[in-house]
Scaffold this motif. Structure first.
Motif, PDB file in Angstrom:
ATOM      1  N   UNK A   1       0.682  -1.241   0.151  1.00 45.13           N
ATOM      2  CA  UNK A   1      -0.022  -0.004  -0.152  1.00 45.13           C
ATOM      3  C   UNK A   1       1.057   1.122   0.063  1.00 45.13           C
ATOM      4  N   UNK A   2       1.798   1.161   0.884  1.00 49.60           N
ATOM      5  CA  UNK A   2       2.856   2.360   0.487  1.00 49.60           C
ATOM      6  C   UNK A   2       3.479   2.440  -0.730  1.00 49.60           C
ATOM      7  N   UNK A   3       3.768   1.385  -1.475  1.00 51.00           N
ATOM      8  CA  UNK A   3       4.424   1.508  -2.591  1.00 51.00           C
ATOM      9  C   UNK A   3       3.484   2.021  -3.682  1.00 51.00           C
ATOM     10  N   UNK A   4       2.011   1.741  -3.325  1.00 56.35           N
ATOM     11  CA  UNK A   4       1.092   2.357  -4.580  1.00 56.35           C
ATOM     12  C   UNK A   4       0.854   3.902  -4.149  1.00 56.35           C
ATOM     13  N   UNK A   5       1.161   4.137  -2.772  1.00 53.47           N
ATOM     14  CA  UNK A   5       0.987   5.536  -2.622  1.00 53.47           C
ATOM     15  C   UNK A   5       2.375   6.346  -3.141  1.00 53.47           C
ATOM     16  N   UNK A   6       3.334   5.810  -3.300  1.00 48.08           N
ATOM     17  CA  UNK A   6       4.659   6.433  -3.752  1.00 48.08           C
ATOM     18  C   UNK A   6       4.562   6.191  -5.328  1.00 48.08           C
ATOM     19  N   UNK A   7       4.227   5.324  -6.087  1.00 46.66           N
ATOM     20  CA  UNK A   7       4.130   5.369  -7.481  1.00 46.66           C
ATOM     21  C   UNK A   7       2.959   5.194  -8.219  1.00 46.66           C
ATOM     22  N   UNK A   8       1.856   4.756  -7.628  1.00 47.45           N
ATOM     23  CA  UNK A   8       0.779   4.321  -8.445  1.00 47.45           C
ATOM     24  C   UNK A   8      -0.466   5.452  -8.543  1.00 47.45           C
ATOM     25  N   UNK A   9      -1.285   5.055  -9.161  1.00 49.40           N
ATOM     26  CA  UNK A   9      -2.545   5.951  -9.428  1.00 49.40           C
ATOM     27  C   UNK A   9      -3.651   5.157  -8.671  1.00 49.40           C
ATOM     28  N   UNK A  10      -3.548   3.862  -8.141  1.00 49.03           N
ATOM     29  CA  UNK A  10      -4.467   3.053  -7.456  1.00 49.03           C
ATOM     30  C   UNK A  10      -3.906   1.919  -6.755  1.00 49.03           C
ATOM     31  N   UNK A  11      -4.575   1.528  -5.675  1.00 43.72           N
ATOM     32  CA  UNK A  11      -4.165   0.315  -4.950  1.00 43.72           C
ATOM     33  C   UNK A  11      -5.402  -0.677  -5.050  1.00 43.72           C
ATOM     34  N   UNK A  12      -4.966  -1.928  -5.847  1.00 44.00           N
ATOM     35  CA  UNK A  12      -5.990  -2.865  -6.031  1.00 44.00           C
ATOM     36  C   UNK A  12      -5.722  -3.744  -4.883  1.00 44.00           C
ATOM     37  N   UNK A  13      -6.996  -3.720  -4.060  1.00 38.81           N
ATOM     38  CA  UNK A  13      -6.918  -4.388  -2.779  1.00 38.81           C
ATOM     39  C   UNK A  13      -7.112  -5.984  -3.188  1.00 38.81           C
ATOM     40  N   UNK A  14      -6.400  -6.889  -2.488  1.00 41.04           N
ATOM     41  CA  UNK A  14      -6.649  -8.262  -2.948  1.00 41.04           C
ATOM     42  C   UNK A  14      -8.001  -8.625  -2.276  1.00 41.04           C
ATOM     43  N   UNK A  15      -8.752  -9.786  -2.745  1.00 44.33           N
ATOM     44  CA  UNK A  15      -9.990 -10.085  -2.371  1.00 44.33           C
ATOM     45  C   UNK A  15      -9.858 -10.752  -0.918  1.00 44.33           C
TER      46      UNK A  15
ATOM     47  N   UNK B   1     -10.990   3.853  -5.153  1.00 47.67           N
ATOM     48  CA  UNK B   1      -9.860   2.755  -5.424  1.00 47.67           C
ATOM     49  C   UNK B   1     -10.535   1.428  -6.071  1.00 47.67           C
ATOM     50  N   UNK B   2      -9.525   0.596  -6.520  1.00 46.86           N
ATOM     51  CA  UNK B   2     -10.217  -0.691  -7.167  1.00 46.86           C
ATOM     52  C   UNK B   2     -10.256  -1.458  -5.928  1.00 46.86           C
ATOM     53  N   UNK B   3     -11.214  -2.311  -5.919  1.00 51.22           N
ATOM     54  CA  UNK B   3     -11.705  -3.425  -4.813  1.00 51.22           C
ATOM     55  C   UNK B   3     -12.019  -4.609  -5.225  1.00 51.22           C
ATOM     56  N   UNK B   4     -11.180  -5.645  -4.723  1.00 48.83           N
ATOM     57  CA  UNK B   4     -11.492  -6.898  -5.384  1.00 48.83           C
ATOM     58  C   UNK B   4     -12.240  -7.819  -4.364  1.00 48.83           C
ATOM     59  N   UNK B   5     -13.353  -8.573  -4.865  1.00 48.29           N
ATOM     60  CA  UNK B   5     -13.950  -9.467  -3.771  1.00 48.29           C
ATOM     61  C   UNK B   5     -14.416 -10.706  -4.577  1.00 48.29           C
ATOM     62  N   UNK B   6     -14.628 -11.612  -3.990  1.00 50.63           N
ATOM     63  CA  UNK B   6     -14.890 -12.993  -4.432  1.00 50.63           C
ATOM     64  C   UNK B   6     -16.473 -13.093  -3.823  1.00 50.63           C
ATOM     65  N   UNK B   7     -17.368 -13.260  -4.763  1.00 48.38           N
ATOM     66  CA  UNK B   7     -18.823 -13.279  -4.627  1.00 48.38           C
ATOM     67  C   UNK B   7     -19.405 -14.535  -5.264  1.00 48.38           C
ATOM     68  N   UNK B   8     -20.440 -14.722  -4.284  1.00 53.14           N
ATOM     69  CA  UNK B   8     -21.363 -15.791  -4.926  1.00 53.14           C
ATOM     70  C   UNK B   8     -22.526 -15.789  -4.620  1.00 53.14           C
ATOM     71  N   UNK B   9     -23.497 -16.114  -5.572  1.00 48.57           N
ATOM     72  CA  UNK B   9     -24.885 -15.696  -4.879  1.00 48.57           C
ATOM     73  C   UNK B   9     -25.710 -17.061  -5.116  1.00 48.57           C
TER      74      UNK B   9
END
Length: 346
Positions: A181-195, A223-231
């Protein structure tokens, strides 16, 4: 409004490659028809009994198949395995081929054997990725680049491929650890959160990203957020079905070096082990959980995984259609926010 994307899955090697290709075209078409706006694919090398198609040629082909408004996402490429010039030119070319619809997602990688196979020291991966992330924007924007670093040396090289997007495609960094997350703050435009990260851990990492972006003079956006989803028709059926399609992969991930879970606990108490991050249940329950996520966290897009290697194309299409019918109509109208107090989500 919140956008929703879909992550493509690896498949068993018993599925012929040409069938996998046709299945993916069908799956992507269904995703677009059901309201998904992003198509994402990850990366692995020499993956044993499963097959990962490589994201650069895969997304280049999909660019000709999807609608003009669909974003194509590498989620994530294993950055330290590349020389920065090679990676810069691959991604710039892909941005051209996708006509500026590319999102470049990159991460450290966690499988030591992949680094061994490709002759890159595993223990150097963080330092290599930092150096690569410093160089990529320069290789995309500068006429001449000189760099003398710990791992890479460039003397007056003249980049010849510019991305379509200016100054370059969005960069998302995917990572479990706070250091990512710190790396994303230094270099990125977004932090893609793992599910696998529960909401309190997500909020904590978003705060680190916000701080890093502020130090660069950049605004902190959704920010992009990943989730595993099942209905399913009931909560019990959802848990049982999720165990059927996903339990084996969770155990394998743990055994192959993804140290987020204990493989033994996954075998013994799977439902308890995944509780807190997986979104399971009836349509109303899934809508409520996803609504809570996107109204208490600054989320956009929401990236969901409806497919696992244990599922064939028909099962995947059925899962996508159910999400499109029972869930997305309630999620897509929700506004995305960037000014949510993150402490409220803990």
């Amino acid at each position: 409004m919140v956008q929703v994307g879909m992550l493509l899955s690896d498949v068993p090697r018993s599925v012929p490659p040409d069938q996998q290709f046709q299945d993916v075209l069908r799956i992507v078409g269904e995703a677009e028809q059901n309201g998904f706006s992003h198509i994402a694919i990850g990366q692995h090398f020499l993956y044993g009994d499963l097959r990962w198609m490589q994201p650069v040629p895969w997304l280049a082909r999909l660019a000709a198949h999807v609608s003009p408004g669909t974003k194509l996402v590498t989620q994530v490429m294993i950055g330290p395995l590349y020389h920065p010039v090679l990676l810069a030119e691959e991604i710039a070319t892909l941005d051209v081929v996708t006509e500026g619809r590319l999102v470049f997602g990159v991460g450290l990688g966690y499988r030591a054997e992949e680094f061994d196979h490709l002759g890159v020291p595993y223990e150097e991966r963080a330092a290599r990725l930092d150096e690569i992330l410093e160089l990529l924007p320069r290789l995309w924007t500068e006429d001449e680049v000189t760099h003398h670093g710990r791992h890479f040396r460039l003397d007056g090289v003249r980049p010849h491929i510019r991305p379509v997007q200016q100054p370059h495609p969005p960069i998302w960094i995917g990572a479990f650890a706070k250091a990512g997350a710190r790396r994303a703050g230094r270099y990125a435009t977004g932090y893609a959160v793992p599910p696998e990260l529960p909401p309190p851990a997500v909020a904590e990492r978003y705060e680190l990203v916000r701080t890093g972006m502020a130090e660069r003079g950049l605004p902190f956006g959704p920010q992009p957020l990943r989730r595993n989803v099942l209905v399913a028709d009931s909560a019990e059926a959802a848990v049982a079905e999720y165990a059927r399609v996903a339990k084996g992969r969770y155990v394998t991930y743990a055994q192959r070096g993804l140290d987020v879970f204990d493989a033994g606990k996954l075998e013994r108490e799977f439902a308890e082990a995944v509780q807190g991050h997986v979104v399971l249940g009836t349509p109303d329950q899934v809508v409520a959980q996803l609504t809570d996520l996107v109204t208490t966290l600054p989320v956009d897009p929401l990236l969901v995984r409806p497919q696992w290697p244990t599922m064939d194309a028909d099962e995947t299409v059925a899962a996508i259609r159910r999400l499109g019918r029972d869930v997305l109509p309630s999620i897509l109208p929700l506004p995305s926010h960037s000014n949510i107090p993150l402490l409220d989500a803990r």
